[in-house]
Design a protein around this motif. Structure first.
Motif, PDB file in Angstrom:
ATOM      1  N   ASP A  95     -82.161  45.764 -37.006  1.00 47.60           N
ATOM      2  CA  ASP A  95     -82.795  45.853 -35.647  1.00 47.60           C
ATOM      3  C   ASP A  95     -83.146  44.616 -34.707  1.00 47.60           C
ATOM      4  N   LEU A  96     -83.413  44.629 -33.366  1.00 48.18           N
ATOM      5  CA  LEU A  96     -83.425  43.480 -32.757  1.00 48.18           C
ATOM      6  C   LEU A  96     -84.789  42.952 -32.581  1.00 48.18           C
ATOM      7  N   ASP A  97     -84.991  41.706 -32.806  1.00 49.77           N
ATOM      8  CA  ASP A  97     -86.232  41.150 -32.345  1.00 49.77           C
ATOM      9  C   ASP A  97     -86.259  40.238 -31.405  1.00 49.77           C
ATOM     10  N   LEU A  98     -87.449  39.700 -30.808  1.00 53.43           N
ATOM     11  CA  LEU A  98     -87.402  39.145 -29.536  1.00 53.43           C
ATOM     12  C   LEU A  98     -88.152  37.905 -29.429  1.00 53.43           C
ATOM     13  N   PHE A  99     -87.354  36.819 -29.079  1.00 58.22           N
ATOM     14  CA  PHE A  99     -88.056  35.420 -28.902  1.00 58.22           C
ATOM     15  C   PHE A  99     -88.130  35.327 -27.438  1.00 58.22           C
ATOM     16  N   VAL A 100     -89.380  34.596 -27.041  1.00 57.41           N
ATOM     17  CA  VAL A 100     -89.753  34.405 -25.426  1.00 57.41           C
ATOM     18  C   VAL A 100     -90.115  32.857 -25.468  1.00 57.41           C
ATOM     19  N   CYS A 101     -89.551  32.219 -24.717  1.00 57.24           N
ATOM     20  CA  CYS A 101     -90.169  30.832 -24.204  1.00 57.24           C
ATOM     21  C   CYS A 101     -91.264  30.966 -23.284  1.00 57.24           C
ATOM     22  N   ASN A 102     -92.144  30.232 -23.415  1.00 61.04           N
ATOM     23  CA  ASN A 102     -93.400  29.820 -22.579  1.00 61.04           C
ATOM     24  C   ASN A 102     -93.222  28.486 -22.012  1.00 61.04           C
ATOM     25  N   TRP A 122     -96.442  32.120 -18.740  1.00 66.72           N
ATOM     26  CA  TRP A 122     -95.145  31.895 -17.919  1.00 66.72           C
ATOM     27  C   TRP A 122     -94.127  31.681 -18.724  1.00 66.72           C
ATOM     28  N   GLY A 123     -93.531  32.958 -18.834  1.00 69.33           N
ATOM     29  CA  GLY A 123     -92.156  33.266 -19.666  1.00 69.33           C
ATOM     30  C   GLY A 123     -91.175  32.715 -18.731  1.00 69.33           C
ATOM     31  N   THR A 124     -90.024  32.143 -19.541  1.00 67.48           N
ATOM     32  CA  THR A 124     -88.999  31.724 -19.109  1.00 67.48           C
ATOM     33  C   THR A 124     -87.788  32.313 -19.718  1.00 67.48           C
ATOM     34  N   SER A 125     -86.901  31.346 -20.349  1.00 63.75           N
ATOM     35  CA  SER A 125     -85.768  32.107 -21.030  1.00 63.75           C
ATOM     36  C   SER A 125     -86.160  33.104 -22.335  1.00 63.75           C
ATOM     37  N   ALA A 126     -85.465  34.023 -22.501  1.00 65.08           N
ATOM     38  CA  ALA A 126     -85.843  34.977 -23.795  1.00 65.08           C
ATOM     39  C   ALA A 126     -84.519  35.397 -24.462  1.00 65.08           C
ATOM     40  N   GLY A 127     -84.553  36.053 -25.697  1.00 59.97           N
ATOM     41  CA  GLY A 127     -83.291  36.437 -25.993  1.00 59.97           C
ATOM     42  C   GLY A 127     -83.693  37.529 -27.400  1.00 59.97           C
ATOM     43  N   TRP A 128     -82.575  38.297 -27.537  1.00 56.82           N
ATOM     44  CA  TRP A 128     -82.751  39.248 -28.725  1.00 56.82           C
ATOM     45  C   TRP A 128     -82.050  38.604 -29.748  1.00 56.82           C
ATOM     46  N   PHE A 129     -82.600  38.809 -31.119  1.00 55.19           N
ATOM     47  CA  PHE A 129     -81.694  38.486 -32.276  1.00 55.19           C
ATOM     48  C   PHE A 129     -82.411  38.976 -33.409  1.00 55.19           C
ATOM     49  N   ASP A 130     -81.698  39.344 -34.352  1.00 57.75           N
ATOM     50  CA  ASP A 130     -82.481  40.004 -35.852  1.00 57.75           C
ATOM     51  C   ASP A 130     -82.727  38.760 -36.847  1.00 57.75           C
ATOM     52  N   TYR A 131     -83.882  38.207 -36.838  1.00 59.41           N
ATOM     53  CA  TYR A 131     -84.060  37.140 -37.336  1.00 59.41           C
ATOM     54  C   TYR A 131     -84.469  37.561 -38.777  1.00 59.41           C
ATOM     55  N   ASP A 132     -84.801  38.648 -39.184  1.00 58.06           N
ATOM     56  CA  ASP A 132     -85.093  39.174 -40.591  1.00 58.06           C
ATOM     57  C   ASP A 132     -83.886  39.846 -41.391  1.00 58.06           C
ATOM     58  N   ARG A 133     -82.884  40.213 -40.479  1.00 56.87           N
ATOM     59  CA  ARG A 133     -81.590  40.904 -41.087  1.00 56.87           C
ATOM     60  C   ARG A 133     -82.074  42.298 -41.562  1.00 56.87           C
ATOM     61  N   ASP A 134     -82.992  42.839 -40.755  1.00 58.09           N
ATOM     62  CA  ASP A 134     -83.370  44.450 -41.059  1.00 58.09           C
ATOM     63  C   ASP A 134     -82.701  45.405 -40.307  1.00 58.09           C
TER      64      ASP A 134
END
Length: 623
Positions: free
Chosen positions: A234-241, A220-232
């Motif tokens: 491109d955008l990575d994706l974090f998803v709240c469940n 059950w996914g809720t909020s999600a967001g794109w961010f570049d956590y490893d500074r390479d």
């Protein structure tokens, strides 16, 4: 004769003995009295009280009466233009009376420019009917994609877009994950999540499975967001469940309101669920790196997942050049994940002071946002909480990663205690240079007023004006007489967001309502304040420039804001940043701190203009 004499002698002897005894008794009494007096004197000498100190008069200091600074909240009308703007869509939560928990938790929304024509378009996330719903139309409801004509009028272009699919959607996150210049769409859901690649010309393709970001079939996914956590770059994706949920388990719990009616379930009755972190590997592929990155927090007593996540935002809280993230959890502690710069995170919510309220209790946390709302190095973290729980305002000074909840002292807390707040975000609605706060409110239960007279299912949204830190109270609730009826009208508020939909420089507001139509509020402020808008494009950094910071220096201070669309509750604001200037129109300097650690100075910045800034050759400022 002799007997008489003997008798007289005996009497004399008795009398002499009595006299001697009496004398002895008298002397004994005297001795006893002397001893008692002596003992009393000794006791008095030994235990006599300390003499009272001599009273000395001291001249009192003059009392200085502190007077509160006179402030006047500006009158800014917000006009409901939902119908006028062409938005006729309505949210379907699938409710049929069974009170299944997902029905009361949607829906989300996002502003983004999907067709690259310079204005903000709109995505409205829908759920659907349950499989046993006899109404086929309700079972197959879809999200809505609205194209903006540049003036704040919208056309429904969902049909044939590729977004015209039916599933039980929750929230949205927008990001150009392949750096091709077109924003892509990620939608969380009850069940598999969906990633839609933007192919251009209004067309999207579902690439969820091939990209590897769908998640589990029962998640059950809720909020999600794109961010570049490893500074390479491109955008990575974090998803709240949210929780481990199934329809059968929900129905079997027999949740009830007082009086015996069926109620929506309590999250305490469900196990938590780990979030997802999907690392962008390039070429449209992602890897699930949640476990190895340190984002799976377990309950130390039961060893089950602790998180029950509803909100997330990203910021560089310690100003080391790497984005950290904060997760708002429902009925369990909030998380702050510090980016360790090696692909891993350290959870330090309790240490940092954002995990609990001031009494050490977890709250029903939902929406979230962060900002430099005091226009200095301190950063504020606002989190909307359940009814009878104040909205939190955690504040950290000088990049210390140590927060204090200043909700009460700022004035925000007492004015948010009754409301059940979902969406919260900072924005400068009057363009005076100080970030204000918006809150979207609404209860979970239609019949809550019957058992709690202070609560209502439909609740009015709230607007808090930032009057500055020099006043006794920083955030003042805008009173009803300064808000239009369009703004005050109660609704079952959930996700909320903002954007400049009509290109006039100020920010307009959209509120989602579960099972109802959304509300689009046009900002009709006419205060004569100046503004700047920045549309950033990264090159070495991710193309969306998510995580970049814009620093504007004026004659009388510095304003700073971050490119961070992820905020509120299951929603996303426009990527372009708006900075109010108040009465100032002379900008001394503008500096961009790009996500890869480089800086860039923007020359000749004019007020009341949208500035498109592309990342140039780097001037590195960190190691």
């Amino acid at each position: 004769m002799s007997e008489s004499r003997e008798h007289d002698e005996l009497i004399d002897e008795v009398e002499r003995d009595d006299a001697i005894v009496g004398l002895a008794l008298r002397w004994s009494a005297v001795v006893l009295i002397v001893l008692m007096v002596s003992a009393g004197g000794i006791a008095y000498f030994l235990f006599q009280p300390e003499p009272e100190p001599e009273v000395q008069e001291t001249e009192l200091a003059k009392v200085e009466v502190r007077t509160a600074e006179e402030v006047e909240i500006p009158s800014v009308p917000f006009t409901d233009i939902t119908q006028e703007a062409g938005i006729t869509w309505s949210h379907n939560n699938g409710a049929q009376g069974q009170k299944l928990l997902p029905e009361t938790m949607g829906g989300g929304c996002a502003f983004f420019d999907f067709d690259d024509d310079g204005d903000q378009d709109l995505l409205l996330v829908n759920s659907q009917g349950w499989p046993d719903d006899p109404d086929e139309t309700r079972r197959k409801t879809m999200p809505a994609l609205y194209r903006n004509d540049g003036t704040g009028h919208f056309e429904d272009v969902t049909a044939g877009s590729g977004l015209d699919v039916s599933f039980y959607g929750m929230g949205a996150a927008i990001g150009d994950y392949d750096n091709d210049g077109r924003p892509d769409v990620y939608v969380t859901a009850v069940g598999p999540n969906r990633l839609f690649h933007n192919d251009g010309e209004g067309k999207f393709t579902d690439v969820s499975e091939t990209a590897g970001v769908a998640g589990g079939d029962t998640s059950w996914g809720t909020s999600a967001g794109w961010f570049d956590y490893d500074r390479d770059g491109d955008l990575d994706l974090f998803v709240c469940n949210y929780i481990e949920w199934s329809r059968d388990y929900d129905l079997a719990q027999n949740f009830q309101l007082t009086g015996g009616d069926r109620a929506y379930g309590r999250p305490q009755n469900f196990e938590g669920a780990f979030p997802y972190l999907f690392r962008n590997d390039g070429e449209g592929k992602f890897s699930d790196v949640t476990a190895q990155s340190g984002l799976q927090v377990r309950n130390p007593a039961t060893d089950v997942p602790m998180a029950k996540s509803l909100g997330v935002t990203f910021a560089d809280f310690d100003r080391d050049g790497w984005l950290d993230l904060v997760v708002a959890n429902d009925t369990v502690q909030n998380f702050l994940f510090h980016n360790k710069q090696d692909g891993t995170f350290q959870e330090m919510g309790a240490i940092a002071g954002v995990a609990f309220d001031m009494n050490g209790a977890a709250r029903g946390a939902m929406g979230i946002d962060s900002a430099h709302f005091r226009n200095n190095d301190s950063i504020g973290l606002a989190i909307g909480n359940f009814s009878n729980e104040m909205t939190a305002l955690y504040v950290s000074q000088n990049s210390a990663m140590q927060f204090v909840d200043e909700a009460i002292s700022s004035g925000l807390g007492p004015n948010t205690r009754l409301e059940l707040t979902f969406g919260v975000f900072f924005f400068d609605y009057d363009l005076d240079g100080r970030l204000d706060l918006f809150a979207s409110n609404g209860h979970l239960e239609e019949d809550i007023n019957r058992v709690q007279p202070s609560q209502h299912y439909e609740q009015s949204p709230q607007l808090f004006w930032n009057c500055g830190s020099t006043a006794d109270t920083e955030f003042l609730p805008v009173p009803e007489e300064l808000l239009t009826e369009d703004f005050r009208k109660p609704l079952v508020g959930r996700g909320a967001t903002c954007a400049d939909i009509d290109n006039d420089g100020d920010l307009d507001v959209l509120i989602m309502a579960t099972g109802q139509r959304p509300r689009l509020l046009r900002n009709d402020q006419d205060l004569g304040h100046h503004w700047l808008r920045f549309d950033l494009e990264g090159s070495d950094s991710n193309r969306d420039a998510i995580g970049a910071e814009v620093v504007v220096e004026l004659e009388d201070g510095i304003l700073r804001t971050q490119v961070m669309p992820t905020c509120s509750y299951i929603s996303q604001r426009e990527r372009i940043v708006t900075i109010g200037l108040g009465d100032s129109e002379n900008v001394k300097s503008v500096t961009i701190h790009w996500p890869d650690g480089t800086t860039q100075t923007v020359p000749n910045v004019a007020a009341d203009t949208v500035h498109t800034v592309k990342q140039e050759s780097p001037v590195r400022t960190d190691s």
